[in-house]
Each structure stands twice: as structure tokens, then as C-alpha cells.
Design a protein around this motif. Structure first.
Motif, PDB file in Angstrom:
ATOM      1  N   HIS A   1       4.092  11.365   4.867  1.00 49.66           N
ATOM      2  CA  HIS A   1       4.974  10.791   3.839  1.00 49.66           C
ATOM      3  C   HIS A   1       4.514  11.227   2.441  1.00 49.66           C
ATOM      4  CE1 HIS A   1       7.336   8.221   1.335  1.00 49.66           C
ATOM      5  NE2 HIS A   1       6.293   7.529   0.940  1.00 49.66           N
TER       6      HIS A   1
ATOM      7  N   TRP B   1       5.495   0.788 -11.566  1.00 52.47           N
ATOM      8  CA  TRP B   1       6.640   0.947 -10.662  1.00 52.47           C
ATOM      9  C   TRP B   1       7.470  -0.330 -10.513  1.00 52.47           C
ATOM     10  CZ3 TRP B   1       3.903   3.605  -5.885  1.00 52.47           C
ATOM     11  CH2 TRP B   1       3.410   4.860  -6.284  1.00 52.47           C
TER      12      TRP B   1
ATOM     13  N   ASN C   1       3.139  14.102  -3.060  1.00 48.86           N
ATOM     14  CA  ASN C   1       2.047  13.335  -3.648  1.00 48.86           C
ATOM     15  C   ASN C   1       0.722  13.790  -3.053  1.00 48.86           C
ATOM     16  OD1 ASN C   1       3.641  11.500  -5.257  1.00 48.86           O
ATOM     17  ND2 ASN C   1       4.219  10.472  -3.365  1.00 48.86           N
TER      18      ASN C   1
ATOM     19  N   THR D   1      13.036   0.921  -2.228  1.00 51.49           N
ATOM     20  CA  THR D   1      12.500   1.601  -3.411  1.00 51.49           C
ATOM     21  C   THR D   1      13.614   2.324  -4.170  1.00 51.49           C
ATOM     22  OG1 THR D   1      10.414   1.987  -2.229  1.00 51.49           O
ATOM     23  CG2 THR D   1      10.826   3.375  -4.163  1.00 51.49           C
TER      24      THR D   1
ATOM     25  N   ASN E   1       0.056   5.849   2.496  1.00 45.26           N
ATOM     26  CA  ASN E   1      -0.936   5.609   3.540  1.00 45.26           C
ATOM     27  C   ASN E   1      -0.706   6.466   4.776  1.00 45.26           C
ATOM     28  OD1 ASN E   1      -3.263   4.383   4.424  1.00 45.26           O
ATOM     29  ND2 ASN E   1      -2.210   2.628   5.334  1.00 45.26           N
TER      30      ASN E   1
ATOM     31  N   LYS F   1       6.995   7.493 -12.758  1.00 46.55           N
ATOM     32  CA  LYS F   1       5.854   8.377 -12.473  1.00 46.55           C
ATOM     33  C   LYS F   1       5.699   9.417 -13.574  1.00 46.55           C
ATOM     34  CE  LYS F   1       5.863   8.717  -7.404  1.00 46.55           C
ATOM     35  NZ  LYS F   1       6.340   9.648  -6.383  1.00 46.55           N
TER      36      LYS F   1
ATOM     37  N   GLY G   1       2.366   0.590   4.149  1.00 44.45           N
ATOM     38  CA  GLY G   1       2.781   1.963   3.857  1.00 44.45           C
ATOM     39  C   GLY G   1       3.785   2.465   4.881  1.00 44.45           C
ATOM     40  N   THR G   2       4.496   3.506   4.482  1.00 47.23           N
ATOM     41  CA  THR G   2       5.594   3.999   5.330  1.00 47.23           C
ATOM     42  C   THR G   2       5.293   5.375   5.910  1.00 47.23           C
ATOM     43  OG1 THR G   2       8.006   4.194   5.427  1.00 47.23           O
ATOM     44  CG2 THR G   2       6.954   5.189   3.505  1.00 47.23           C
TER      45      THR G   2
ATOM     46  N   VAL H   1       0.868  -1.175   0.000  1.00 50.88           N
ATOM     47  CA  VAL H   1       0.000   0.000   0.000  1.00 50.88           C
ATOM     48  C   VAL H   1       0.905   1.224   0.000  1.00 50.88           C
ATOM     49  CG1 VAL H   1      -1.800   1.232   1.279  1.00 50.88           C
ATOM     50  CG2 VAL H   1      -1.706  -1.284   1.336  1.00 50.88           C
ATOM     51  N   GLY H   2       0.646   2.163  -0.881  1.00 47.53           N
ATOM     52  CA  GLY H   2       1.450   3.383  -0.965  1.00 47.53           C
ATOM     53  C   GLY H   2       0.669   4.579  -0.449  1.00 47.53           C
TER      54      GLY H   2
ATOM     55  N   LEU I   1       6.899  13.558  -0.331  1.00 53.35           N
ATOM     56  CA  LEU I   1       7.199  13.223  -1.736  1.00 53.35           C
ATOM     57  C   LEU I   1       6.324  14.034  -2.702  1.00 53.35           C
ATOM     58  CD1 LEU I   1       7.830   9.360  -1.823  1.00 53.35           C
ATOM     59  CD2 LEU I   1       9.457  11.215  -1.515  1.00 53.35           C
TER      60      LEU I   1
ATOM     61  N   ASP J   1      10.157  -1.625   2.554  1.00 49.23           N
ATOM     62  CA  ASP J   1       9.762  -1.538   1.142  1.00 49.23           C
ATOM     63  C   ASP J   1      10.892  -0.769   0.452  1.00 49.23           C
ATOM     64  OD1 ASP J   1       8.669  -0.957  -1.319  1.00 49.23           O
ATOM     65  OD2 ASP J   1       7.146   0.422  -0.533  1.00 49.23           O
TER      66      ASP J   1
HETATM   67  C1  LIG Z   1       5.631   6.710  -3.174  1.00 52.28           C
HETATM   68  C2  LIG Z   1       5.802   5.358  -2.616  1.00 52.28           C
HETATM   69  O1  LIG Z   1       6.859   4.763  -2.830  1.00 52.28           O
HETATM   70  C3  LIG Z   1       4.675   4.783  -1.907  1.00 52.28           C
HETATM   71  C4  LIG Z   1       4.966   3.814  -0.844  1.00 52.28           C
HETATM   72  O2  LIG Z   1       5.509   2.735  -1.069  1.00 52.28           O
HETATM   73  C5  LIG Z   1       4.604   4.132   0.549  1.00 52.28           C
HETATM   74  O3  LIG Z   1       4.897   3.338   1.427  1.00 52.28           O
HETATM   75  O4  LIG Z   1       4.015   5.197   0.792  1.00 52.28           O
END
Ligand SMILES: CC(=O)CC(=O)C(=O)O
Ligand code: MG
Length: 223
Positions: free
Chosen positions: A26, A115, A32, A100, A22, A109, A187-188, A19-20, A30, A98
Motif C-alpha cells: 500500500h 491530515w 510513500n 480518506t 503499515n 501532504k 493500516g490498510t 496507523v498509516g 501511494l 478508514d
Molecule cells: C496514506 C494513508 O492514508 C495511510 C493510511 O491510512 C493507511 O492505512 O496506510
């Protein structure tokens, strides 16, 4: 196959569903947008790595990031699982990273591409030993932390998740069947950052578990 235990879920060859975005903090770091429903992606079972083996930086990345996450280990299969019974499908938990390739993810993106190269490479999912369900009575009260070379980079509580563990189980099971031995990375929290060859990553859940991994570089297949 003889009897096997879900306590060694990483040997089962099952799905790793991630899950990204979340955690709002965070998503913000980024740049987002906050999701209105869970953002999902997958890692293959070949992504698993256990303590004692190294995390390998893929040869095509120069910006590998850590993301510490609570993992949920499924103990019972299901489809369209109602929210009210979602926690009955949990066998236990694991502390997970996770890993990355952020430079690759940013390019994907920008081009609207999946991904996979950024998230699904070998060793992209370091995991702790299995944590029995009883050791984490409430998955919304888990304190996660991560250090690189002894310096704290991430510390966050699962209390700040946008979508809860039961909600995620119910939601994901409406997209794909969940099976015993599957792992959900939830998620992180904020604080993700780069690691390099020879770095040491330590991560933990307060009062429950900790784990240590060394980072190494994967040689190019053409070398
Ligand atoms: C942008 C990401 O890499 C999303 C993700 O993995 C997360 O944990 O948030
Ligand atoms: Mg993540």
C-alpha cells in the motif's frame, strides 16, 4: 452512567488511533516511503458510523477513498505497555474502514499540513459489530477484503503488516495512555480507490464477519 460493555465500544467516546503505511504494497501504491516506526493519526469518536447509516462524502472532497483495516478494541488501560503483555490489553476486534478524502490528503501532504480534514470528518470510520478476541486467535492471520458494487477492490492478509498488533499497542502506549474502549486501526493493504455517491461498499474478514454501507454526499453547510 450505568454498566456499559466494551462490546459497544463506539458508544464510549474514546480515541480512534490510526496507523498509516503499515503494509509495504500500500505504501508503494501511494508512492510513500516505508516507515521505520509507526505513522500515527487520530479520528474523533464522531467519525464512527454503524451499518444501517450512510458514509457521507465531505462537501469539500471529490475523491473519497476506501481503506479496509483490522481494528483492535482495547479492553484494559495502560501506559508504556511491554510487548510481552500487550495482547492482554485486547478485548476483541472490529472490521473498520478508514475513509480518506485522498484529494484533500494529497494537498495536506504537499503543504506539510496535518491530515485532519482528510481523515477525521463525520462518518470517516465505519465499523462492524464487536468481534470477541476468541474469534481471531491470531491477529497476524486475518484475511481482509472489500468490494465496491460487487467488484473486489482489496484483498490482503494481516500477515503482511510491517508492525504487528502487539508492537503497535506497546508503541502507541509509549506515546499516549491507552484506555478501555479505544480502537486502533492497523493500516490498510493495497487496492485503495475511489467511491462515489450511491455506491455500495461491502467488506469482510474471511469466516468471521462482513458488513455493507451505502455512500451518500454530505450537503455543504452553506447550501
Ligand atoms: C496514506 C494513508 O492514508 C495511510 C493510511 O491510512 C493507511 O492505512 O496506510
Ligand atoms: Mg488507513
Amino acid at each position: 452512567m450505568g454498566t456499559r460493555s466494551v462490546t459497544r465500544f463506539w458508544e464510549w467516546g474514546r480515541k480512534i488511533i490510526c496507523v498509516g503505511r503499515n503494509y509495504a504494497e500500500h505504501a508503494k501504491e501511494l508512492k510513500n516511503e516505508l516507515p521505520t516506526e509507526p505513522v500515527l493519526f487520530l479520528k474523533p469518536p464522531t467519525a464512527y458510523v454503524k451499518e444501517g447509516s450512510e458514509i457521507l462524502v465531505p462537501h469539500y472532497s471529490s475523491d473519497l477513498h476506501h481503506e479496509v483495516e483490522l481494528g483492535v478494541v482495547l479492553g484494559k488501560a495502560g501506559r508504556e505497555i511491554p510487548l510481552s503483555s500487550a495482547m492482554e490489553h485486547v478485548a476483541g476486534y472490529a472490521l473498520c474502514l478508514d475513509m480518506t478524502a485522498r484529494d484533500v490528503q494529497d494537498k495536506c501532504k504537499a503543504k506539510g499540513l496535518p491530515w485532519t480534514l482528510a481523515k477525521a470528518f463525520d462518518t470517516s470510520c465505519p465499523v462492524s459489530d464487536f468481534i470477541p478476541k476468541e474469534r481471531i486467535p491470531d491477529p497476524a492471520r486475518v484475511e481482509l477484503w472489500l468490494k465496491v458494487n460487487g467488484v473486489t477492490r482489496q484483498r490482503g492478509s494481516t500477515a503482511h503488516m510491517i508492525f504487528s498488533v502487539p508492537y503497535l499497542i506497546s508503541y502507541i502506549s509509549g506515546v499516549m495512555a491507552l484506555e478501555e474502549g479505544d480502537l486502533i486501526l492497523t493500516g490498510t493493504p493495497k487496492g485503495v480507490g475511489a467511491v462515489h455517491e450511491h455506491d455500495e461498499i461491502q467488506a469482510g474478514i474471511d469466516d468471521v464477519i462482513s458488513m455493507t454501507f451505502k455512500v451518500s454526499r454530505r450537503a455543504s453547510i452553506t447550501q
